[in-house]
Design a protein around this motif. Structure first.
Motif, PDB file in Angstrom:
ATOM      1  N   GLY A   1       0.720  -1.104  -0.023  1.00 22.15           N
ATOM      2  CA  GLY A   1      -0.163   0.039   0.004  1.00 22.15           C
ATOM      3  C   GLY A   1       0.744   1.164   0.090  1.00 22.15           C
ATOM      4  N   GLN A   2       0.433   2.280   0.890  1.00 21.16           N
ATOM      5  CA  GLN A   2       1.105   3.216   1.090  1.00 21.16           C
ATOM      6  C   GLN A   2       2.722   3.225   1.310  1.00 21.16           C
ATOM      7  OE1 GLN A   2      -0.047   6.610   0.332  1.00 21.16           O
ATOM      8  NE2 GLN A   2      -1.928   5.458  -0.064  1.00 21.16           N
ATOM      9  N   GLU A   3       3.098   2.200   2.010  1.00 26.15           N
ATOM     10  CA  GLU A   3       4.611   2.005   2.394  1.00 26.15           C
ATOM     11  C   GLU A   3       5.398   1.756   1.104  1.00 26.15           C
ATOM     12  OE1 GLU A   3       6.203   1.902   5.525  1.00 26.15           O
ATOM     13  OE2 GLU A   3       4.682   3.406   5.478  1.00 26.15           O
ATOM     14  N   PHE A   4       4.782   1.464   0.268  1.00 26.12           N
ATOM     15  CA  PHE A   4       5.572   1.053  -1.210  1.00 26.12           C
ATOM     16  C   PHE A   4       6.492   2.073  -1.580  1.00 26.12           C
ATOM     17  CE2 PHE A   4       6.427   0.341  -5.454  1.00 26.12           C
ATOM     18  CZ  PHE A   4       6.695  -0.965  -5.555  1.00 26.12           C
ATOM     19  N   ASP A   5       5.910   3.147  -1.511  1.00 30.32           N
ATOM     20  CA  ASP A   5       6.772   4.408  -2.226  1.00 30.32           C
ATOM     21  C   ASP A   5       8.051   4.674  -1.195  1.00 30.32           C
ATOM     22  OD1 ASP A   5       5.237   4.369  -4.377  1.00 30.32           O
ATOM     23  OD2 ASP A   5       4.321   6.516  -4.004  1.00 30.32           O
ATOM     24  N   ARG A   6       7.545   5.009  -0.099  1.00 27.29           N
ATOM     25  CA  ARG A   6       8.632   5.241   1.110  1.00 27.29           C
ATOM     26  C   ARG A   6       9.684   4.250   1.101  1.00 27.29           C
ATOM     27  NH1 ARG A   6      10.200   3.768   5.695  1.00 27.29           N
ATOM     28  NH2 ARG A   6       8.712   2.338   6.005  1.00 27.29           N
ATOM     29  N   LEU A   7       9.582   2.729   1.213  1.00 28.07           N
ATOM     30  CA  LEU A   7      10.398   1.791   0.997  1.00 28.07           C
ATOM     31  C   LEU A   7      11.241   1.726  -0.121  1.00 28.07           C
ATOM     32  CD1 LEU A   7       8.611  -1.075   2.845  1.00 28.07           C
ATOM     33  CD2 LEU A   7      10.420   0.331   3.709  1.00 28.07           C
ATOM     34  N   LEU A   8      10.785   2.137  -1.507  1.00 29.70           N
ATOM     35  CA  LEU A   8      11.413   2.165  -2.688  1.00 29.70           C
ATOM     36  C   LEU A   8      12.139   3.296  -2.793  1.00 29.70           C
ATOM     37  CD1 LEU A   8      11.562   1.022  -5.500  1.00 29.70           C
ATOM     38  CD2 LEU A   8       9.816   3.101  -6.295  1.00 29.70           C
ATOM     39  N   PHE A   9      11.836   4.365  -2.133  1.00 28.18           N
ATOM     40  CA  PHE A   9      12.734   5.621  -2.174  1.00 28.18           C
ATOM     41  C   PHE A   9      14.000   5.455  -1.446  1.00 28.18           C
ATOM     42  CE2 PHE A   9       8.694   8.393  -3.143  1.00 28.18           C
ATOM     43  CZ  PHE A   9       8.648   7.805  -4.582  1.00 28.18           C
ATOM     44  N   GLU A  10      13.663   4.751  -0.361  1.00 24.29           N
ATOM     45  CA  GLU A  10      14.703   4.382   0.560  1.00 24.29           C
ATOM     46  C   GLU A  10      15.927   3.369  -0.070  1.00 24.29           C
ATOM     47  OE1 GLU A  10      13.725   2.657   4.576  1.00 24.29           O
ATOM     48  OE2 GLU A  10      15.636   1.860   4.741  1.00 24.29           O
ATOM     49  N   ALA A  11      15.033   2.294  -0.603  1.00 26.22           N
ATOM     50  CA  ALA A  11      15.998   1.545  -1.641  1.00 26.22           C
ATOM     51  C   ALA A  11      16.790   2.024  -2.603  1.00 26.22           C
ATOM     52  CB  ALA A  11      15.090   0.414  -1.841  1.00 26.22           C
TER      53      ALA A  11
ATOM     54  N   ARG B   1      13.844  -2.849 -13.590  1.00 25.83           N
ATOM     55  CA  ARG B   1      14.236  -3.784 -12.967  1.00 25.83           C
ATOM     56  C   ARG B   1      15.228  -3.546 -11.826  1.00 25.83           C
ATOM     57  NH1 ARG B   1      15.913  -8.017 -18.023  1.00 25.83           N
ATOM     58  NH2 ARG B   1      13.861  -8.484 -18.681  1.00 25.83           N
ATOM     59  N   ALA B   2      16.113  -2.921 -12.065  1.00 29.67           N
ATOM     60  CA  ALA B   2      17.238  -2.324 -10.919  1.00 29.67           C
ATOM     61  C   ALA B   2      16.415  -1.819  -9.579  1.00 29.67           C
ATOM     62  CB  ALA B   2      18.072  -1.244 -11.447  1.00 29.67           C
ATOM     63  N   ASP B   3      15.282  -0.768  -9.961  1.00 31.03           N
ATOM     64  CA  ASP B   3      14.736  -0.289  -8.759  1.00 31.03           C
ATOM     65  C   ASP B   3      13.769  -1.360  -8.249  1.00 31.03           C
ATOM     66  OD1 ASP B   3      15.531   2.212  -9.593  1.00 31.03           O
ATOM     67  OD2 ASP B   3      13.726   2.952 -10.237  1.00 31.03           O
ATOM     68  N   ALA B   4      13.190  -2.367  -8.980  1.00 34.35           N
ATOM     69  CA  ALA B   4      12.500  -3.366  -8.365  1.00 34.35           C
ATOM     70  C   ALA B   4      13.526  -4.446  -7.447  1.00 34.35           C
ATOM     71  CB  ALA B   4      11.540  -4.127  -9.427  1.00 34.35           C
ATOM     72  N   ALA B   5      14.596  -4.588  -8.158  1.00 32.14           N
ATOM     73  CA  ALA B   5      15.373  -5.561  -7.410  1.00 32.14           C
ATOM     74  C   ALA B   5      16.017  -4.841  -6.180  1.00 32.14           C
ATOM     75  CB  ALA B   5      16.592  -5.831  -8.335  1.00 32.14           C
ATOM     76  N   ALA B   6      16.210  -3.690  -6.214  1.00 33.02           N
ATOM     77  CA  ALA B   6      16.770  -2.975  -4.762  1.00 33.02           C
ATOM     78  C   ALA B   6      15.798  -2.886  -3.908  1.00 33.02           C
ATOM     79  CB  ALA B   6      17.220  -1.539  -5.302  1.00 33.02           C
TER      80      ALA B   6
ATOM     81  N   THR C   1      13.391  -5.091  -3.504  1.00 33.96           N
ATOM     82  CA  THR C   1      13.375  -6.486  -3.067  1.00 33.96           C
ATOM     83  C   THR C   1      14.313  -6.909  -2.106  1.00 33.96           C
ATOM     84  OG1 THR C   1      12.266  -7.156  -5.202  1.00 33.96           O
ATOM     85  CG2 THR C   1      13.567  -8.997  -3.887  1.00 33.96           C
ATOM     86  N   ARG C   2      15.501  -6.350  -2.626  1.00 39.64           N
ATOM     87  CA  ARG C   2      16.731  -6.756  -1.480  1.00 39.64           C
ATOM     88  C   ARG C   2      16.593  -5.896  -0.110  1.00 39.64           C
ATOM     89  NH1 ARG C   2      19.640  -5.527  -6.178  1.00 39.64           N
ATOM     90  NH2 ARG C   2      20.013  -3.379  -5.897  1.00 39.64           N
ATOM     91  N   LEU C   3      15.974  -4.692  -0.210  1.00 37.43           N
ATOM     92  CA  LEU C   3      15.586  -4.248   1.020  1.00 37.43           C
ATOM     93  C   LEU C   3      14.700  -4.771   1.975  1.00 37.43           C
ATOM     94  CD1 LEU C   3      15.510  -0.552   2.009  1.00 37.43           C
ATOM     95  CD2 LEU C   3      13.479  -1.722   2.332  1.00 37.43           C
ATOM     96  N   LEU C   4      13.741  -5.569   1.271  1.00 34.15           N
ATOM     97  CA  LEU C   4      12.479  -6.101   1.965  1.00 34.15           C
ATOM     98  C   LEU C   4      12.917  -7.410   2.518  1.00 34.15           C
ATOM     99  CD1 LEU C   4       9.644  -5.488  -0.718  1.00 34.15           C
ATOM    100  CD2 LEU C   4       9.956  -4.369   1.442  1.00 34.15           C
ATOM    101  N   VAL C   5      13.955  -8.092   1.868  1.00 32.13           N
ATOM    102  CA  VAL C   5      14.359  -9.377   2.485  1.00 32.13           C
ATOM    103  C   VAL C   5      15.562  -9.277   3.289  1.00 32.13           C
ATOM    104  CG1 VAL C   5      15.941 -11.289   1.559  1.00 32.13           C
ATOM    105  CG2 VAL C   5      14.099 -10.649   0.118  1.00 32.13           C
ATOM    106  N   SER C   6      16.015  -7.962   3.428  1.00 31.50           N
ATOM    107  CA  SER C   6      17.255  -7.581   4.366  1.00 31.50           C
ATOM    108  C   SER C   6      17.007  -7.488   5.939  1.00 31.50           C
ATOM    109  CB  SER C   6      17.974  -6.537   3.972  1.00 31.50           C
ATOM    110  OG  SER C   6      17.495  -5.378   4.051  1.00 31.50           O
ATOM    111  N   ARG C   7      15.678  -7.054   6.057  1.00 31.60           N
ATOM    112  CA  ARG C   7      15.126  -6.614   7.360  1.00 31.60           C
ATOM    113  C   ARG C   7      13.958  -7.476   7.644  1.00 31.60           C
ATOM    114  NH1 ARG C   7      13.731  -0.514   6.137  1.00 31.60           N
ATOM    115  NH2 ARG C   7      15.968  -0.420   5.697  1.00 31.60           N
ATOM    116  N   PRO C   8      13.376  -7.652   9.077  1.00 30.16           N
ATOM    117  CA  PRO C   8      12.131  -7.991   9.479  1.00 30.16           C
ATOM    118  C   PRO C   8      11.110  -7.166   8.958  1.00 30.16           C
ATOM    119  CG  PRO C   8      13.774  -8.085  11.222  1.00 30.16           C
ATOM    120  CD  PRO C   8      14.272  -7.364  10.285  1.00 30.16           C
TER     121      PRO C   8
END
Length: 186
Positions: free
Chosen positions: A79-89, A100-105, A107-114
């Motif tokens: 939801g709304q968290e998508f943009d915030r996490l994407l911009f962080e990544a 692809r690079a943005d989506a992969a970044a 994904t790496r962020l989502l996998v890297s933390r609880p």
């Protein structure tokens, strides 16, 4: 400064928040770092910082839209968290094959933390499997997931509240040269 170098400088200022901040905080130093002449520095200094920031935000919005198209289920789940996490990544200028690079970044962020929900990193990895499989030529990919990704995807697509417990799944993507993609979850 040649036109090509000026365009590269402006592209960096518009797409890299850190470079933009440093450039406007200390314009003379920033101008020297980019090899600008005094006249060129005055031209760049005439840019309205608010307009530059506004344009930079619109570029980030486009990147978020493209990333949402690449990871539609992940975007729906976050939801709304998508943009915030994407911009962080994606802190920094766009990489080659930006979508692809943005989506992969992300994904790496989502996998890297609880994360909450705990299956969100697996869902992003699942979607990135299809992104990777879209490349031409033969392809083989196997990924293990800690949650039933197929059930999560089905619940998200129907608009239902995702209610799953941890259960292992293995995804297999396979394509022979010039053949159709075979995908299966086990």
């Amino acid at each position: 400064m040649a036109l090509k170098e000026t365009q590269a400088l402006l592209a960096r200022i518009f797409t890299d928040a850190k470079a933009r901040r440093e450039f406007f905080e200390d314009l003379p130093r920033g101008a020297r770092a980019f090899g600008l002449s005094e006249a060129e520095t005055e031209t760049i200094a005439a840019l309205d910082k608010r307009e530059v920031e506004s344009f930079a935000r619109s570029l980030l919005g486009k990147r978020a839209l493209d990333a949402r198209k690449t990871l539609p289920l992940t975007a729906k789940a976050l939801g709304q968290e998508f943009d915030r996490l994407l911009f962080e990544a994606i802190d920094g200028p766009p990489q080659p094959q930006r979508h692809r690079a943005d989506a992969a970044a992300l994904t790496r962020l989502l996998v890297s933390r609880p994360m909450d929900p705990p299956w969100i990193g697996g869902l992003a990895r699942y979607e990135m499997g299809f992104v990777a499989a879209a490349r031409p030529g033969a392809f083989f990919l196997m990924r293990r997931f800690a949650y039933p990704i197929d059930e999560i995807a089905r619940q998200l697509l129907t608009g239902a509240r995702v209610d799953v417990t941890s259960r292992q799944r293995v995804g297999l993507w396979l394509r022979a040269p010039r053949g159709r993609l075979f995908f299966r979850l086990f």
